[in-house]
Design an enzyme around this catalytic site. Structure first.
Site, short mmCIF file in Angstrom:
data_model
loop_
_atom_site.label_atom_id
_atom_site.label_comp_id
_atom_site.label_asym_id
_atom_site.label_seq_id
_atom_site.Cartn_x
_atom_site.Cartn_y
_atom_site.Cartn_z
CG HIS A 1 116.67 29.70 107.59
ND1 HIS A 1 115.43 29.51 107.01
CD2 HIS A 1 116.46 30.53 108.65
CE1 HIS A 1 114.53 30.19 107.70
NE2 HIS A 1 115.12 30.81 108.70
CG ASP B 1 113.83 27.69 104.75
OD1 ASP B 1 114.21 28.89 104.78
OD2 ASP B 1 114.52 26.77 105.20
CG HIS B 2 112.68 33.84 105.30
ND1 HIS B 2 112.87 33.27 106.53
CD2 HIS B 2 113.60 34.84 105.23
CE1 HIS B 2 113.85 33.89 107.16
NE2 HIS B 2 114.32 34.85 106.39
C1 BG6 Z 1 114.16 33.39 111.06
C2 BG6 Z 1 114.64 33.11 112.46
O1 BG6 Z 1 113.65 32.23 110.47
O2 BG6 Z 1 115.25 33.87 110.29
C3 BG6 Z 1 115.27 34.35 113.09
O3 BG6 Z 1 113.54 32.67 113.25
C4 BG6 Z 1 116.33 34.90 112.20
O4 BG6 Z 1 115.77 34.07 114.38
C5 BG6 Z 1 115.81 35.08 110.77
O5 BG6 Z 1 116.73 36.16 112.72
C6 BG6 Z 1 116.92 35.47 109.83
O6 BG6 Z 1 116.35 35.82 108.60
P1 BG6 Z 1 117.03 36.92 107.68
O7 BG6 Z 1 116.19 36.91 106.44
O8 BG6 Z 1 116.98 38.21 108.43
O9 BG6 Z 1 118.42 36.45 107.47
#
Ligand code: BG6
Length: 533
Positions: free
Chosen positions: A263, A200-201
């Site tokens: 997230h 989960d980044h």
């Molecule tokens: C991803 C989603 O996991 O996270 C996207 O699939 C979203 O829809 C993105 O835009 C948001 O990540 P960040 O790091 O740009 O906030």
């Protein structure tokens, strides 16, 4: 509100990163967007920071036919775009470690070719036969790829994990609870749990990790971090972009699956979990799971009243007209997919009983802004001549996740002048000003941790399951009773539908929106901060 910059002397504990031992990084889906936008720039950054193993290779695998040279050229273009100051020599030496092979994901012969190519790379670049498989692929392909990897012996580890073989999975982990359980059963029949890394980044973002540091490295917050002193918590992840080119995926996912199942709930767990005994995977993952399990189950009433789903309509952003969701690429004209969700939930444990938690996320909102705002209760008694303590503004701690990474704390102080003249100030710091560097990309952290075998910032099976148990009843309710959960429209460029504001208003709260042109963080209903003379 005046902004007082906190003067900070960063005091560092030892910040040396460990360097992983030699390994090969095999990327499935190596012709896709994520690979060039995130993975390769992150690996290259690690290389520049001398944090890649002394011996490594990167082997791309996808259906598209490409030679090693074609692949290197694509990698070069992506890296030059991502790093303006790319030095030729360093880039060339990084590129020389990149190879490519193509094939069909279900064809066992392709895996034999892959194995042969990997062995060749190991002779050239890596003494060790450690392998990191990164599945940058649509989730439907995960079971097939894992089966083939396992059948071809590529994921077999040596004694005591020497050499090791790890497989990294990108979300979504299933489409609902049932499919997530089935996927997991399949994966664990082929891989040991210690070989599975679920990304989960958001957990890799510096500012998200910093939530734990702020809570557990400072004595002053934890004693107040409970229902006695906290009035409400708001978590916002607002995106200004629309669905972009991902219509096909997004139509099936929607905002709840795309942002909340992972997230949003992971951030919530970091903000509200109990202190882990140690900052190690077993302890941190365990506390995150316990918290998710403590979220109050939905009832028909709360499903109806405490969740708002909405979809963006055409609007204006930065002075330009932008289309509504229905007019985006690959979106059905009558689609009912939600692009915004706002919800209020409660956590049933001693610490959080009765504290409303508000969460919202959506696309095409007013601006890109993610933050966690903790609003404390007001002082119990007013000593400065105000009529009641309700006139005293609350302290608010805001953890700014992105893009303006930092922390803000609202405090009240004596304003020069009459005796009980009070001013509210914001003590704040910004990462890039204090530390002289922008936070590193989440993927850089997570790729390094994966090579090091550190699972603290990855999701456990139980974590994924617990998150689905929160989200699944909502999805089922929307599917079975669409008439009880209307899909509200909101204008692109706004802060979401009115129904989302009403959700808070009913409990006497307001969303904390980023400063508008009047410099206030609150919408018009907020009382002005008090200056009683
Ligand atoms: C991803 C989603 O996991 O996270 C996207 O699939 C979203 O829809 C993105 O835009 C948001 O990540 P960040 O790091 O740009 O906030």
């Amino acid at each position: 509100m005046p902004n007082i910059k906190a003067r900070m002397t960063p005091t560092h504990t030892p910040c040396e990163e460990q360097k992983p031992e030699g390994c090969g990084i095999i990327i499935f889906g190596a012709s896709g967007d994520l690979v060039y936008r995130k993975l390769l720039p992150s690996l290259f950054n690690l290389y520049l920071r001398k944090l890649m193993p002394s011996k490594f290779y990167i082997l791309g695998f996808a259906r598209t036919e490409m030679t090693d040279e074609d692949f290197r050229e694509r990698v070069r273009e992506a890296l030059v775009d991502a790093h303006e100051d790319t030095k030729g020599e360093i880039l060339d030496s990084f590129l020389s470690q990149c190879r490519y092979t193509s094939g069909d994901y279900s064809d066992i012969e392709a895996y034999k070719r892959l194995q042969k190519k990997a062995s060749g790379c190991e002779d050239d670049f890596s003494k060790k036969e450690n392998k990191l498989f990164y599945l940058a692929l649509p989730p439907q392909l995960h079971p097939t790829v894992v089966s083939r990897l396992s059948q071809s012996g590529l994921t077999v580890e040596g004694e005591n994990e020497d050499p090791w073989a790890r497989v990294v999975f990108e979300k979504p982990f299933g489409h609902d609870l049932q499919s997530a359980l089935e996927l997991d059963k399949h994966l664990t029949s082929m891989l040991k749990p210690s070989q599975i890394f679920r990304i989960d980044h958001y957990l890799g973002k510096e500012t998200v990790q910093s939530i734990l540091m702020l809570r557990f490295a400072n004595i002053m917050f934890e004693p107040l971090w409970n229902q006695r002193y906290i009035d409400n918590i708001q978590i916002t992840v607002a995106e200004s972009v629309g669905v972009e080119h991902r219509g096909g995926y997004y139509e099936e996912a929607g905002c709840l699956r795309d942002m909340f199942q992972n997230h949003m709930l992971q951030m919530l767990s970091l903000v509200t979990m109990e202190p882990p005994t140690r900052f190690e995977a077993e302890y941190v993952q365990g506390e995150r799971v316990k918290l998710l399990k403590a979220i109050r189950p939905w009832s028909e009433r709360t499903l109806k009243e405490n969740i708002v789903r909405a979809q963006y309509a055409a609007g204006t952003m930065d002075g330009k007209d932008v289309p509504g969701y229905h007019d985006e690429l690959n979106i059905a004209p009558d689609s009912t997919t939600e692009t915004f969700v706002g919800m209020k939930l409660y956590i049933d444990n001693w610490r959080w009983q009765g504290v409303p938690i508000y969460m919202r996320s959506g696309k095409r909102l007013n601006m890109r802004e993610s933050e966690v705002a903790v609003t404390f209760k007001r002082v119990p008694h007013s000593v400065f001549g105000f009529e009641s303590q309700h006139e005293m503004p609350a302290n608010i701690l805001v953890m700014k996740i992105q893009p303006d990474e930092g922390v803000d704390l609202t405090i009240h102080t004596k304003q020069p002048g009459p005796k009980s003249c009070m001013a509210s100030l914001s003590l704040s710091f910004k990462y890039d000003e204090v530390f002289d560097t922008a936070p590193q990309d989440a993927y850089e952290r997570l790729l390094l941790d994966c090579m090091l075998g550190d699972r603290t910032l990855f999701l456990s099976r139980e974590g994924v399951e617990a998150a689905w148990k929160v989200v699944d009843p909502v999805l089922n309710f929307w599917r079975d009773h669409p008439e009880k959960a209307p899909l509200h429209p909101y204008k692109a460029g706004s802060w979401g539908p009115k129904a989302s504001d009403d959700l808070l208003l009913r409990s006497g709260h307001l969303w904390r929106n980023p400063p508008d042109e009047h410099g206030t963080h609150f919408k018009s209903l907020a009382k002005p901060l008090l200056v009683r003379k």
